[in-house]
Design an enzyme around this catalytic site. Structure first.
Site, PDB file in Angstrom:
ATOM      1  CE  LYS A  94     -13.511 -10.394 -16.018  1.00 37.33           C
ATOM      2  NZ  LYS A  94     -13.003  -9.958 -14.700  1.00 37.33           N
ATOM      3  CE1 TYR A 109     -17.974  -8.273 -12.308  1.00 32.12           C
ATOM      4  CE2 TYR A 109     -17.595  -7.009 -14.381  1.00 32.12           C
ATOM      5  CZ  TYR A 109     -17.159  -7.979 -13.565  1.00 32.12           C
ATOM      6  OH  TYR A 109     -16.249  -9.169 -14.219  1.00 32.12           O
ATOM      7  CG  PHE A 153     -12.145  -2.960  -8.108  1.00 32.78           C
ATOM      8  CD1 PHE A 153     -13.182  -3.606  -8.649  1.00 32.78           C
ATOM      9  CD2 PHE A 153     -11.630  -3.161  -6.949  1.00 32.78           C
ATOM     10  CE1 PHE A 153     -13.810  -4.607  -8.133  1.00 32.78           C
ATOM     11  CE2 PHE A 153     -12.447  -4.234  -6.053  1.00 32.78           C
ATOM     12  CZ  PHE A 153     -13.475  -5.075  -6.691  1.00 32.78           C
ATOM     13  NE  ARG A 162     -15.615 -18.101  -7.941  1.00 29.88           N
ATOM     14  CZ  ARG A 162     -15.346 -16.730  -8.202  1.00 29.88           C
ATOM     15  NH1 ARG A 162     -16.065 -16.315  -9.151  1.00 29.88           N
ATOM     16  NH2 ARG A 162     -14.557 -16.060  -7.428  1.00 29.88           N
ATOM     17  NE  ARG A 173      -9.816 -14.405 -13.519  1.00 29.57           N
ATOM     18  CZ  ARG A 173     -11.055 -14.328 -12.587  1.00 29.57           C
ATOM     19  NH1 ARG A 173     -10.739 -15.073 -11.390  1.00 29.57           N
ATOM     20  NH2 ARG A 173     -11.910 -13.733 -12.832  1.00 29.57           N
ATOM     21  CG  ASN A 201      -9.465 -10.837 -13.882  1.00 31.87           C
ATOM     22  OD1 ASN A 201     -10.179 -10.341 -14.783  1.00 31.87           O
ATOM     23  ND2 ASN A 201     -10.008 -10.944 -12.466  1.00 31.87           N
ATOM     24  CG  HIS A 207     -17.517 -13.110 -14.971  1.00 32.84           C
ATOM     25  ND1 HIS A 207     -17.580 -12.314 -13.566  1.00 32.84           N
ATOM     26  CD2 HIS A 207     -18.791 -13.402 -15.005  1.00 32.84           C
ATOM     27  CE1 HIS A 207     -18.782 -12.694 -12.953  1.00 32.84           C
ATOM     28  NE2 HIS A 207     -19.581 -13.440 -13.835  1.00 32.84           N
ATOM     29  CD  GLU A 257     -22.701 -13.226 -12.577  1.00 37.22           C
ATOM     30  OE1 GLU A 257     -22.247 -12.259 -11.718  1.00 37.22           O
ATOM     31  OE2 GLU A 257     -22.235 -14.165 -13.371  1.00 37.22           O
TER      32      GLU A 257
HETATM   33  P1  ATP Z   1     -15.139 -12.180 -11.554  1.00 37.07           P
HETATM   34  O1  ATP Z   1     -16.421 -11.668 -10.865  1.00 37.07           O
HETATM   35  O2  ATP Z   1     -14.968 -11.125 -12.881  1.00 37.07           O
HETATM   36  O3  ATP Z   1     -15.377 -13.438 -12.113  1.00 37.07           O
HETATM   37  P2  ATP Z   1     -13.752 -12.685  -9.316  1.00 37.07           P
HETATM   38  O4  ATP Z   1     -15.102 -13.111  -8.696  1.00 37.07           O
HETATM   39  O5  ATP Z   1     -12.659 -13.416  -9.483  1.00 37.07           O
HETATM   40  O6  ATP Z   1     -13.963 -12.220 -10.682  1.00 37.07           O
HETATM   41  P3  ATP Z   1     -14.374 -10.251  -7.915  1.00 37.07           P
HETATM   42  O7  ATP Z   1     -14.138  -9.953  -6.515  1.00 37.07           O
HETATM   43  O8  ATP Z   1     -15.773 -10.607  -8.193  1.00 37.07           O
HETATM   44  O9  ATP Z   1     -13.452 -11.271  -8.391  1.00 37.07           O
HETATM   45  O10 ATP Z   1     -14.129  -8.962  -8.584  1.00 37.07           O
HETATM   46  C1  ATP Z   1     -14.740  -8.746  -9.872  1.00 37.07           C
HETATM   47  C2  ATP Z   1     -13.648  -8.147 -10.985  1.00 37.07           C
HETATM   48  O11 ATP Z   1     -13.209  -6.896 -10.608  1.00 37.07           O
HETATM   49  C3  ATP Z   1     -12.360  -8.747 -10.979  1.00 37.07           C
HETATM   50  O12 ATP Z   1     -12.566 -10.109 -11.808  1.00 37.07           O
HETATM   51  C4  ATP Z   1     -11.440  -7.939 -11.644  1.00 37.07           C
HETATM   52  O13 ATP Z   1     -11.521  -7.678 -13.082  1.00 37.07           O
HETATM   53  C5  ATP Z   1     -11.757  -6.643 -10.926  1.00 37.07           C
HETATM   54  N1  ATP Z   1     -11.084  -6.527  -9.351  1.00 37.07           N
HETATM   55  C6  ATP Z   1     -11.454  -7.307  -8.401  1.00 37.07           C
HETATM   56  N2  ATP Z   1     -10.492  -6.704  -7.429  1.00 37.07           N
HETATM   57  C7  ATP Z   1      -9.855  -5.629  -7.907  1.00 37.07           C
HETATM   58  C8  ATP Z   1      -8.723  -4.967  -7.522  1.00 37.07           C
HETATM   59  N3  ATP Z   1      -8.396  -5.060  -6.246  1.00 37.07           N
HETATM   60  N4  ATP Z   1      -8.393  -3.959  -8.334  1.00 37.07           N
HETATM   61  C9  ATP Z   1      -8.893  -3.703  -9.884  1.00 37.07           C
HETATM   62  N5  ATP Z   1      -9.794  -4.665 -10.144  1.00 37.07           N
HETATM   63  C10 ATP Z   1     -10.272  -5.455  -9.290  1.00 37.07           C
HETATM   64 MG    MG Z   2     -16.760 -12.188  -8.794  1.00 33.82          MG
END
Ligand code: ATP
Ligand code: MG
Length: 138
Positions: free
Chosen positions: A10, A50, A58, A86, A103, A113, A116, A127
């Site tokens: 990212k 997304y 968010f 993951r 992370r 973070n 992804h 994706e």
């Molecule tokens: P990713 O899909 O990016 O691998 P993830 O699967 O761990 O991450 P998701 O729940 O899919 O988490 O959320 C997608 C992304 O949205 C997160 O990686 C983070 O960048 C952002 N995100 C998730 N939760 C929050 C939150 N509570 N506040 C702000 N940003 C968030």
């Molecule tokens: Mg995710």
């Protein structure tokens, strides 16, 4: 089962020059990199990527962040690649991520973070296809 997943380094991690470190960790963990590109996502690109999160509070902030600077997108292949990647990334919130995860080491916050990873075979297929044509995968 050999599987493929879509990984993104990212904008926060690219900006802070962690690309090399993260790719080293990917290869050390046994993944084959099947495709890779550095690119700048538009806000619209990030919104399409997304789309599953568009109802989340968010979403606007997340897609602004993801289009704030270049990213590196990769297709990773390994046995059980989705789950393995993951696990290597760690929890979404770096404050909750296990020691030794990417992370924990590289993320700044729950939003910024570092990486992804796809969360299921169907999302991995979507994706990977979002970023790479079949001829780019080898
Ligand atoms: P990713 O899909 O990016 O691998 P993830 O699967 O761990 O991450 P998701 O729940 O899919 O988490 O959320 C997608 C992304 O949205 C997160 O990686 C983070 O960048 C952002 N995100 C998730 N939760 C929050 C939150 N509570 N506040 C702000 N940003 C968030
Ligand atoms: Mg995710």
């Amino acid at each position: 089962m050999v599987e493929r997943t879509l990984a993104i380094i990212k904008p926060d991690a690219v900006e802070r020059r962690h690309v090399g470190s993260i790719i080293s960790r990917i290869e050390a963990a046994g993944f084959q990199i099947r495709a890779m590109r550095r690119m700048a996502l538009s806000k619209q690109d990030a919104e399409g990527f997304y789309a599953v999160h568009k109802a989340r509070p968010f979403f606007g902030s997340l897609t602004s962040f993801m289009s704030s600077g270049p990213v590196v997108v990769l297709v990773l292949e390994a046995p059980d690649a989705i789950r393995t990647w993951r696990t290597l990334m760690g929890a979404t919130d770096p404050a909750k991520a296990d020691a030794g995860t990417l992370r924990k080491e590289f993320a700044e916050s729950i939003e910024r973070n570092a990486t992804h990873g796809s969360d299921a075979p169907e999302t991995a297929a979507y994706e990977i296809g979002y970023f790479f044509a079949g001829v780019e995968l080898s």
